[in-house]
Design a protein around this motif. Structure first.
Motif, PDB file in Angstrom:
ATOM      1  N   PHE A 231      32.533  29.828  33.452  1.00  0.00           N
ATOM      2  CA  PHE A 231      34.095  31.086  34.332  1.00  0.00           C
ATOM      3  C   PHE A 231      34.728  31.472  32.872  1.00  0.00           C
ATOM      4  CE2 PHE A 231      37.670  32.061  36.918  1.00  0.00           C
ATOM      5  CZ  PHE A 231      36.939  33.791  37.512  1.00  0.00           C
ATOM      6  N   VAL A 232      35.513  30.529  32.881  1.00  0.00           N
ATOM      7  CA  VAL A 232      37.009  30.244  31.792  1.00  0.00           C
ATOM      8  C   VAL A 232      36.251  30.969  30.326  1.00  0.00           C
ATOM      9  CG1 VAL A 232      38.355  28.474  30.496  1.00  0.00           C
ATOM     10  CG2 VAL A 232      37.813  27.914  32.680  1.00  0.00           C
ATOM     11  N   PHE A 233      35.384  30.393  29.535  1.00  0.00           N
ATOM     12  CA  PHE A 233      34.723  31.290  28.538  1.00  0.00           C
ATOM     13  C   PHE A 233      34.859  32.921  28.532  1.00  0.00           C
ATOM     14  CE2 PHE A 233      31.247  32.337  25.899  1.00  0.00           C
ATOM     15  CZ  PHE A 233      31.348  32.310  24.561  1.00  0.00           C
ATOM     16  N   ILE A 237      37.191  36.683  27.920  1.00  0.00           N
ATOM     17  CA  ILE A 237      35.931  38.141  27.259  1.00  0.00           C
ATOM     18  C   ILE A 237      36.562  38.488  27.980  1.00  0.00           C
ATOM     19  CG2 ILE A 237      34.129  38.940  26.645  1.00  0.00           C
ATOM     20  CD1 ILE A 237      32.825  36.366  25.919  1.00  0.00           C
ATOM     21  N   ALA A 238      36.156  38.766  29.051  1.00  0.00           N
ATOM     22  CA  ALA A 238      37.060  39.721  30.375  1.00  0.00           C
ATOM     23  C   ALA A 238      38.388  40.304  29.860  1.00  0.00           C
ATOM     24  CB  ALA A 238      36.372  39.632  31.999  1.00  0.00           C
ATOM     25  N   ALA A 239      38.760  39.363  29.983  1.00  0.00           N
ATOM     26  CA  ALA A 239      39.992  39.284  30.113  1.00  0.00           C
ATOM     27  C   ALA A 239      40.894  39.857  28.416  1.00  0.00           C
ATOM     28  CB  ALA A 239      41.221  38.098  30.524  1.00  0.00           C
ATOM     29  N   ALA A 240      40.231  39.569  27.438  1.00  0.00           N
ATOM     30  CA  ALA A 240      40.282  40.798  25.589  1.00  0.00           C
ATOM     31  C   ALA A 240      40.024  42.171  25.840  1.00  0.00           C
ATOM     32  CB  ALA A 240      39.927  39.615  25.449  1.00  0.00           C
ATOM     33  N   LEU A 241      37.861  42.261  26.486  1.00  0.00           N
ATOM     34  CA  LEU A 241      37.708  43.606  26.592  1.00  0.00           C
ATOM     35  C   LEU A 241      38.677  44.585  28.097  1.00  0.00           C
ATOM     36  CD1 LEU A 241      34.039  42.767  27.192  1.00  0.00           C
ATOM     37  CD2 LEU A 241      35.088  43.393  24.835  1.00  0.00           C
ATOM     38  N   PHE A 242      39.303  43.863  28.717  1.00  0.00           N
ATOM     39  CA  PHE A 242      40.032  44.535  30.318  1.00  0.00           C
ATOM     40  C   PHE A 242      41.346  44.825  29.622  1.00  0.00           C
ATOM     41  CE2 PHE A 242      42.976  44.712  33.593  1.00  0.00           C
ATOM     42  CZ  PHE A 242      42.628  46.044  34.606  1.00  0.00           C
ATOM     43  N   LEU A 282      32.673  39.083  32.980  1.00  0.00           N
ATOM     44  CA  LEU A 282      33.398  39.013  34.962  1.00  0.00           C
ATOM     45  C   LEU A 282      32.327  37.901  35.399  1.00  0.00           C
ATOM     46  CD1 LEU A 282      35.962  37.415  35.989  1.00  0.00           C
ATOM     47  CD2 LEU A 282      36.207  39.527  37.603  1.00  0.00           C
ATOM     48  N   SER A 283      31.164  38.990  35.697  1.00  0.00           N
ATOM     49  CA  SER A 283      30.365  38.832  36.935  1.00  0.00           C
ATOM     50  C   SER A 283      29.020  37.612  36.139  1.00  0.00           C
ATOM     51  CB  SER A 283      29.345  40.353  36.633  1.00  0.00           C
ATOM     52  OG  SER A 283      30.390  41.578  37.320  1.00  0.00           O
ATOM     53  N   CYS A 284      29.185  37.500  34.670  1.00  0.00           N
ATOM     54  CA  CYS A 284      28.524  36.616  34.293  1.00  0.00           C
ATOM     55  C   CYS A 284      29.052  34.990  34.662  1.00  0.00           C
ATOM     56  CB  CYS A 284      28.499  36.714  32.578  1.00  0.00           C
ATOM     57  SG  CYS A 284      26.570  37.953  32.459  1.00  0.00           S
ATOM     58  N   GLY A 285      30.652  35.551  34.553  1.00  0.00           N
ATOM     59  CA  GLY A 285      30.911  33.962  34.490  1.00  0.00           C
ATOM     60  C   GLY A 285      31.203  33.260  35.636  1.00  0.00           C
TER      61      GLY A 285
END
Length: 335
Positions: A231-233, A237-242, A282-285
């Motif tokens: 979830f952290v990993f 990535i989700a935060a950077a893409l967003f 985010l869903s994958c995490g």
């Protein structure tokens, strides 16, 4: 040594071209741990490491797969003991510290004791190793917690439970990082003891490559973060893409409110693609976090299934397990 005579001890020394120092290392451990069995695992050395170790009284075993991680994996699989003492064959670790580390393992009821190194800059004068060591330790603490202050120390003492439950995926020098993450992930009791870090024997050289092994260690940290904290990993990535998607959309949104038109359609498509990628990440995490928790639970159960050391007590002051079993060979089944 605190009750250590009740345990079987095994000293494990992975070696690659340490013919100049291995004999003195074996003799030093024989002196401070006279009841221990000493094993030297020769990792395809091209010098006289095996001969010198055998002459000093060690049991020499060959490991054909190159790399320290491969050697450690074979050592833990081959050797049966209550307590394992692992050190390097280069003579930089003080054998006299081993009894104190074993005492700490027993007294603190720990699963691993790490010998943290003082004066690490004296390693053949390579101050870059000391800087890299500090940097990687800070990265480790930020990612996995503050259980350790020297994750690269090769001087460690383990219980049988740790050795037999450790998966050992690494092939090279990143094995110490994997050991530390294994202990942090399962929240095993650990202890650190500081000791002076010695210099190599004149004429010998470190096998550690600053940039190559540094990159491999960073890659291992990233892989272990993905496996243990997905979830952290994937959240990062989700935060950077967003953030990138938002950055691209802000001027387009302002332009739309000002003119009512959207002229940079390719930029809009890219921003929306990045937003979809952020949502998928985010869903994958979230999904993999549940899978990771289940895997950690399984690893914990396997760790608990390992038989404790033969001399281990169920709690301080309790009757030893083997004595209790001998006194009561027949037990009620509860039916």
């Amino acid at each position: 040594m605190l009750e250590s005579s009740r345990y079987s001890l095994a000293v494990l020394l992975p070696c690659y071209n340490e013919g100049l120092s291995i004999a003195s290392v074996v003799i030093s451990f024989r002196k401070v741990l006279p009841g221990a069995r000493i094993y030297v695992y020769d990792n395809n050395s091209t010098d006289n490491t095996a001969q010198q170790a055998a002459l000093a009284g060690a049991t020499v075993i060959t490991c054909k797969r190159q790399g320290k991680g491969n050697v450690v994996r074979q050592m833990f699989a081959d050797i049966e003991a209550d307590i394992y003492i692992m050190a390097d064959g280069d003579g930089t670790y003080d054998a006299a510290a081993a009894p104190r580390m074993i005492d700490a393992l027993i007294a603190d009821r720990a699963d691993m004791v790490v010998g943290t190194r003082r004066n690490i800059t004296e390693d053949a004068g390579r101050a870059g190793h000391a800087f890299g060591n500090q940097m990687f330790n800070r990265v480790y603490q930020a990612l996995f917690g503050r259980d350790f202050t020297d994750i690269f120390s090769g001087y460690r003492v383990f219980t049988r439970r740790f050795a037999k439950s450790f998966p050992a995926h690494s092939a090279g020098f990143e094995i110490e990082t994997e050991m530390s993450v294994h202990a942090s992930t399962l929240r095993l009791p650990v202890t650190e003891i500081a000791f002076d870090y010695g210099r190599r024997v004149e004429g010998s050289a470190s096998k550690l490559s600053t940039f190559r092994d540094g990159f491999r260690i960073l890659s291992m940290m990233a892989m272990l973060l993905k496996e243990t904290k997905p979830f952290v990993f994937f959240g990062w990535i989700a935060a950077a893409l967003f953030a990138l998607s938002t950055f691209l959309m802000i001027p387009i949104t302002l332009e739309f409110f000002a003119t009512g038109l959207v002229e940079r359609v390719p930029t809009v498509m890219l921003a929306m693609t990045l937003l979809v990628g952020a949502m998928l990440s985010l869903s994958c995490g979230i999904i993999l976090d549940s899978v990771s928790r289940a895997r950690i639970e399984q690893k914990r159960i396997f760790y608990l299934s390992q038989a404790p050391a033969r001399g281990e007590r169920t709690y301080p002051g309790a009757q030893p397990i083997e004595e209790r079993d001998a006194a009561a060979p027949f037990r009620s089944t509860g039916f």
